[in-house]
Structures are given as C-alpha cells and as structure tokens.
Design a protein around this motif. Structure first.
Motif, mmCIF file in Angstrom:
data_model
loop_
_atom_site.group_PDB
_atom_site.id
_atom_site.type_symbol
_atom_site.label_atom_id
_atom_site.label_comp_id
_atom_site.label_asym_id
_atom_site.label_seq_id
_atom_site.Cartn_x
_atom_site.Cartn_y
_atom_site.Cartn_z
ATOM 1 N N CYS A 69 21.245 63.695 0.235
ATOM 2 C CA CYS A 69 22.122 62.498 -0.443
ATOM 3 C C CYS A 69 22.723 62.873 -1.846
ATOM 4 C CB CYS A 69 21.025 61.410 -0.849
ATOM 5 S SG CYS A 69 20.330 60.549 0.561
ATOM 6 N N THR A 70 23.521 62.195 -2.027
ATOM 7 C CA THR A 70 24.114 62.448 -3.518
ATOM 8 C C THR A 70 24.034 60.906 -4.060
ATOM 9 O OG1 THR A 70 26.052 63.657 -2.368
ATOM 10 C CG2 THR A 70 26.765 62.853 -4.542
ATOM 11 N N GLU A 72 24.930 58.166 -6.331
ATOM 12 C CA GLU A 72 26.281 57.504 -6.671
ATOM 13 C C GLU A 72 25.939 56.590 -7.801
ATOM 14 O OE1 GLU A 72 29.147 57.111 -4.931
ATOM 15 O OE2 GLU A 72 28.314 58.720 -3.838
ATOM 16 N N LEU A 84 20.952 54.562 -6.491
ATOM 17 C CA LEU A 84 21.921 54.308 -5.279
ATOM 18 C C LEU A 84 22.468 55.688 -4.587
ATOM 19 C CD1 LEU A 84 23.214 52.277 -3.391
ATOM 20 C CD2 LEU A 84 25.122 52.215 -4.940
ATOM 21 N N ARG A 86 24.290 57.833 -1.692
ATOM 22 C CA ARG A 86 24.913 58.186 -0.455
ATOM 23 C C ARG A 86 24.257 59.191 0.376
ATOM 24 N NH1 ARG A 86 29.939 60.315 -2.300
ATOM 25 N NH2 ARG A 86 29.184 62.272 -1.665
ATOM 26 N N ASP A 88 24.628 61.890 3.145
ATOM 27 C CA ASP A 88 25.619 62.806 3.383
ATOM 28 C C ASP A 88 25.086 63.507 4.842
ATOM 29 O OD1 ASP A 88 26.968 62.540 1.153
ATOM 30 O OD2 ASP A 88 25.814 63.812 0.028
#
Length: 119
Positions: A69-70, A72, A84, A86, A88
């Motif tokens: 994840c990244t 956000e 939160l 994102r 990937d």
C-alpha cells in the motif's frame, strides 16, 4: 509497527511515514510472532523471519495475505490516527489459515459443514 530497517511507511509511534506500508494478515503459525509484535518491549522484529518486497516494504514471511500500500492520508481520531491506504498490490497464500484473535486469545477458523438447501 516500526520497520526493522527504518523504511518509509512504518509507524513511528505517532504517524506513518510517507511512502509505503505492507499490512499483513498473519497465519496460524505466526502465533508467537503475533505476541512478539504486539508487545511494546525491545526490538519487536528480533529473530523473526522477515522479507522485503521490491517496493521496500517489510513483512513477515509466509503470510496468509498481504497488501502493498501507499499512504494516502492520515486523520486524527482522539488518541489514535486513522491511516487511509491505497492498495497497490495484494496476494494470498491460499494454503495458510489466518491467525484470529478473539477475546484476547488466538482462535482457529473451522470450516462450516456444507449444507444442502431443499426447495
């Protein structure tokens, strides 16, 4: 969790660092590791079998599932911070049952017997 290598995307006790995170669903065999990671004492990653993804995210080897994840955004929530993420990339082992914590104890998920429905 603080990354054993100080990589971005890990918790520093207050906030996630900008960058990557790799939430992991631990497998039943990770019970001792789950206890070690949840403790606040010492180096929580000491002696654990960890791997690093191509993105630089750190995770326990042989998980039930993982999410690359990244970060956000972060939102304050009282004495917590909601991150939160994102997603990937993600994956599952398909052969590892999840480690489940309920009522402060590790539990197993057992398959329900198949049912036939009469009409």
């Amino acid at each position: 969790m603080r990354s054993p290598r100080g990589r971005a995307g890990r918790h520093d006790g207050q906030h996630l660092h900008p960058g990557l995170a790799r939430p992991t669903i631990l497998g039943e065999h990770h019970g001792p590791a789950g206890l070690q990671l949840s403790s606040g004492a010492g180096d929580r990653f000491a002696g654990l079998d960890i791997s690093t993804a191509g993105s630089g995210s750190v995770f326990l080897s042989d998980p039930c599932a993982w999410f690359d994840c990244t970060l956000e955004a972060e939102h304050p929530a009282g004495d917590h911070v909601i991150a939160l993420l994102r997603i990937d990339d993600c994956g599952t082992s398909g052969s590892v049952s999840p480690l489940v914590v309920h009522a402060s104890r590790f539990r197993r998920l057992d398959a329900l017997p198949s049912r036939t429905h009469e009409r």
